[in-house]
Write an enzyme that holds these catalytic residues in place. Structure first.
Site, PDB file in Angstrom:
ATOM      1  CE  LYS A  94     -65.993  44.151   5.584  1.00 19.71           C
ATOM      2  NZ  LYS A  94     -66.686  45.161   6.348  1.00 19.71           N
ATOM      3  CE1 TYR A 107     -63.873  44.245   2.813  1.00 20.43           C
ATOM      4  CE2 TYR A 107     -64.500  42.099   1.800  1.00 20.43           C
ATOM      5  CZ  TYR A 107     -64.694  43.372   2.329  1.00 20.43           C
ATOM      6  OH  TYR A 107     -66.194  43.857   1.944  1.00 20.43           O
TER       7      TYR A 107
END
Length: 252
Positions: free
Chosen positions: A161, A157
């Site tokens: 990002k 994750y």
């Protein structure tokens, strides 16, 4: 709510992952500015329910279901969101998933799936929407995260990002001369139904919030306001930027 004028009135906007949470708040914020909002979600029922909810509030919204991790679906989603002239005023890449696991347990499958939705999909969507964005003099807003600078046990994750911020900067360089701006919004923890449904995540978020200068979690509408501002003419000279809406948590 800030008055940003009439620059979004009647203009086509696509928000991915918009059936709930931050995405739904973003779709609502654009709708309240008069935009015609394409509400995307992977599930047809979820997209239809969210669009119906917004229409019930008097907003111009319609459902566009489709899996943004699928390249062919991205082309179809963009085509459905454009106006009759083939233009798209704003593309908001909000759809995202996450996996939490320590290094030894963070499986390759987690990595592949998270990056497919969080990073590859925005790339595919912008590529599919390039001509429509140029035609409308549009803007792209990527929903990145304060986690782009690293958090515990969120490897795929966090990397997705961080990569999304970099993707936005690269796209801004190429598309800027053609009249398209590209920016990112980086939320911290946001008080959504999804967060409240996960006791472990909620406790972690509440603990973090107590350490922030503003001493609370963000509301979804506060993230949405930042997104609409970046897509609006009020931010006409802002591109390649990552705007942290995190209560003072992280500064790059």
């Amino acid at each position: 709510m800030m008055d940003m004028g009439e620059d979004m009135k009647g203009r086509p906007v696509l928000v991915t992952g918009a059936a709930r949470g931050i995405g739904l708040a973003i779709a609502r914020a654009f709708g309240r500015r008069g935009a015609r909002v394409a509400v995307n979600d992977r599930g047809e029922d979820a997209a239809a329910a969210a669009a119906s909810l917004l229409r019930g509030e008097g907003l111009d919204a319609f459902a566009v279901a489709g899996d943004v991790a699928d390249e062919a679906a991205c082309v179809a989603i963009v085509a459905a969101a454009c106006d009759g002239d083939g233009g798209l005023a704003a593309l908001v890449n909000n759809a995202a998933i996450g996996r939490m696991a320590p290094l030894a347990d963070h499986r390759r499958g987690y990595w592949d799936k998270v990056l497919a939705v969080n990073l590859l999909a925005p790339f595919q969507l912008v590529r599919a929407a390039e001509a429509a964005l140029v035609r409308a003099g549009g803007a792209v807003v990527n929903i990145a995260s304060a986690a782009a600078y690293g958090m515990h046990n969120q490897y795929s994750y966090d990397v997705s990002k961080g990569g999304l911020i970099t993707l936005g900067r690269s796209l801004a360089l190429e598309l800027g001369p053609r009249g398209v701006r590209v920016n990112s919004v980086c939320p911290g923890y946001v008080d959504t139904d999804m967060l409240r449904a996960d006791d472990g995540l909620r406790q972690q978020a509440e603990k973090m919030a107590r350490s922030l200068p503003l001493r609370r979690l963000a509301r979804p509408d506060e993230i949405a306001e930042a997104v609409v501002w970046l897509a609006s003419d009020d931010a006409a000279y802002v591109t390649g930027h990552a705007l942290f809406v995190d209560g003072g948590w992280i500064r790059p």
